[in-house]
Motif scaffolding. Sequence first.
Motif, short mmCIF file in Angstrom:
data_model
loop_
_atom_site.label_atom_id
_atom_site.label_comp_id
_atom_site.label_asym_id
_atom_site.label_seq_id
_atom_site.Cartn_x
_atom_site.Cartn_y
_atom_site.Cartn_z
N MET A 106 7.74 4.48 3.87
CA MET A 106 6.67 4.48 4.87
C MET A 106 6.41 5.94 5.28
O MET A 106 7.19 6.53 6.02
N LEU A 107 5.32 6.50 4.80
CA LEU A 107 5.02 7.90 5.02
C LEU A 107 4.16 8.09 6.27
O LEU A 107 3.10 7.48 6.42
N ASP A 108 4.65 8.93 7.17
CA ASP A 108 3.92 9.30 8.38
C ASP A 108 3.47 10.75 8.22
O ASP A 108 4.26 11.68 8.40
N VAL A 109 2.21 10.93 7.85
CA VAL A 109 1.70 12.27 7.56
C VAL A 109 1.39 12.99 8.87
O VAL A 109 0.55 12.53 9.65
N ASP B 270 18.43 2.32 3.86
CA ASP B 270 17.59 1.62 4.83
C ASP B 270 17.66 2.33 6.18
O ASP B 270 18.75 2.66 6.65
N GLY B 271 16.51 2.56 6.76
CA GLY B 271 16.46 3.06 8.13
C GLY B 271 16.39 4.56 8.27
O GLY B 271 16.20 5.07 9.38
N GLY B 272 16.56 5.32 7.18
CA GLY B 272 16.54 6.77 7.30
C GLY B 272 15.13 7.30 7.50
O GLY B 272 14.17 6.81 6.93
N ILE B 273 15.00 8.34 8.34
CA ILE B 273 13.73 9.04 8.56
C ILE B 273 13.96 10.50 8.22
O ILE B 273 14.76 11.18 8.87
N ARG B 274 13.25 11.01 7.20
CA ARG B 274 13.49 12.36 6.73
C ARG B 274 12.18 13.05 6.35
O ARG B 274 11.19 12.38 6.06
N PRO B 275 12.19 14.38 6.34
CA PRO B 275 10.96 15.13 6.01
C PRO B 275 10.60 14.97 4.53
O PRO B 275 11.47 14.91 3.67
N PHE B 276 9.30 14.94 4.28
CA PHE B 276 8.81 14.56 2.96
C PHE B 276 7.46 15.23 2.73
O PHE B 276 6.67 15.40 3.66
N TYR B 277 7.21 15.64 1.51
CA TYR B 277 5.91 16.20 1.17
C TYR B 277 5.27 15.38 0.05
O TYR B 277 5.87 15.20 -1.02
N HIS B 278 4.05 14.90 0.31
CA HIS B 278 3.30 14.15 -0.69
C HIS B 278 2.19 15.04 -1.23
O HIS B 278 1.39 15.58 -0.46
N GLY C 126 2.23 16.77 4.29
CA GLY C 126 3.61 16.75 4.75
C GLY C 126 3.80 15.84 5.95
O GLY C 126 2.86 15.56 6.70
N GLY C 127 5.04 15.41 6.14
CA GLY C 127 5.35 14.54 7.26
C GLY C 127 6.76 14.02 7.15
O GLY C 127 7.64 14.68 6.60
N ASN C 128 6.96 12.82 7.66
CA ASN C 128 8.26 12.16 7.59
C ASN C 128 8.13 10.84 6.86
O ASN C 128 7.07 10.20 6.91
N VAL C 129 9.20 10.43 6.21
CA VAL C 129 9.18 9.16 5.50
C VAL C 129 10.32 8.29 6.02
O VAL C 129 11.45 8.75 6.19
N SER C 130 10.00 7.05 6.32
CA SER C 130 11.00 6.05 6.71
C SER C 130 11.33 5.20 5.49
O SER C 130 10.42 4.68 4.83
N THR C 131 12.60 5.08 5.18
CA THR C 131 13.03 4.33 4.01
C THR C 131 13.46 2.93 4.43
O THR C 131 14.37 2.76 5.23
N PRO D 120 0.80 -1.23 0.00
CA PRO D 120 0.00 0.00 0.00
C PRO D 120 0.83 1.28 0.00
O PRO D 120 0.39 2.31 -0.51
N GLU D 121 2.03 1.24 0.58
CA GLU D 121 2.90 2.42 0.59
C GLU D 121 3.72 2.47 -0.70
O GLU D 121 3.85 1.47 -1.42
N PRO D 122 4.30 3.63 -1.03
CA PRO D 122 5.16 3.71 -2.22
C PRO D 122 6.28 2.69 -2.17
O PRO D 122 7.02 2.60 -1.19
N ALA D 123 6.40 1.90 -3.23
CA ALA D 123 7.41 0.84 -3.27
C ALA D 123 7.92 0.70 -4.70
O ALA D 123 7.16 0.88 -5.66
N TYR D 124 9.20 0.39 -4.81
CA TYR D 124 9.78 0.25 -6.14
C TYR D 124 11.04 -0.60 -6.07
O TYR D 124 11.61 -0.84 -5.00
N VAL D 125 11.48 -1.07 -7.25
CA VAL D 125 12.71 -1.85 -7.39
C VAL D 125 13.58 -1.16 -8.43
O VAL D 125 13.09 -0.78 -9.50
N THR D 126 14.86 -0.99 -8.11
CA THR D 126 15.81 -0.44 -9.06
C THR D 126 16.97 -1.40 -9.27
O THR D 126 17.23 -2.27 -8.43
#
Length: 306
Positions: free
Chosen positions: A262-265, A227-235, A240-245, A124-130
Amino acid sequence: MNDIGELRRLLNRFRGRTSREQVGLPPLRAGRPGVRAKGLTQGAIDTLLDWPTGAYQRLESGRQRRIREEQLDDLGDLFQLNDAEYVELYVLATGQRPRRTRHPESDVAGPSLAAWRRMVDMVPEPAYVTDLEWDLVAGNAAFNSVFASGKAPQNPMRWVLFEQEAREAVLVDWATAWAPECISQLRVVAAENPENPRLQQLYQDVLDDPVLRRIHDQAEVSCLIPDGGIRPFYHRLRGGGNVSTLSAHLSGSPGATLVILMLDVTAPLDNCGSRDRAASSARRPRSSPLPQAGVVTPRVPVLAGI
């Protein structure tokens, strides 16, 4: 050497399945006397690899105890080994895994690609493979919704580093919270793959960009994996909120990475009244939009990226 018997059997199998025609040698004459060996002869391998006479026989028989990495690379090329086969050969010959995969540029392909696309569609959250070069292999609808165009970029790393949308709208505190970690991650991967022209070009583009070069030279941060980073993010649709990668490497596809955001609005759009207020609610205080020349922004080393 870990196991001489197992190494001998493995080399014999690789040699037996490799025909003379595969390596550009003419087939043996049908009337030639003696037992017809399947695949290449040991002497033919010495000739093809420009090794001294008897060198391969000593290796396959176990009489040569120390095997150089260059010899293993030569055999990998000659026998056309895939990554799993090369790792097995390397471990049996040296007792340890190789420092890097044999084909780090390998793509996610075939049935695996279809399965990964199906998997990210279920998240359900934004996900991708590179892949190794950060080209997009698979992305779900939630990931597409991050971007104003409604479509994910072909190369997410290049988008993060260079696109105005990333710098000014989506990745809040881009110059201090996002760019330093991503540049560090790129620097490490480019150094690990000096013969990959696309990675080298991407890194050179960073050095040629005045803003990115200043961040590259001044930031004190080390990034290994996203992996593991938590940073500010705007969707643009959620606020707005924080996103955990969260991230994981795909074991069957060297260089490929699965990333989930993982977006925490904390400032939903319907509670803010405007896009600017939602973004500013997520933004951490900072004194200037970009690091200024001669000023180093100290940061604690993290394991974060995109």
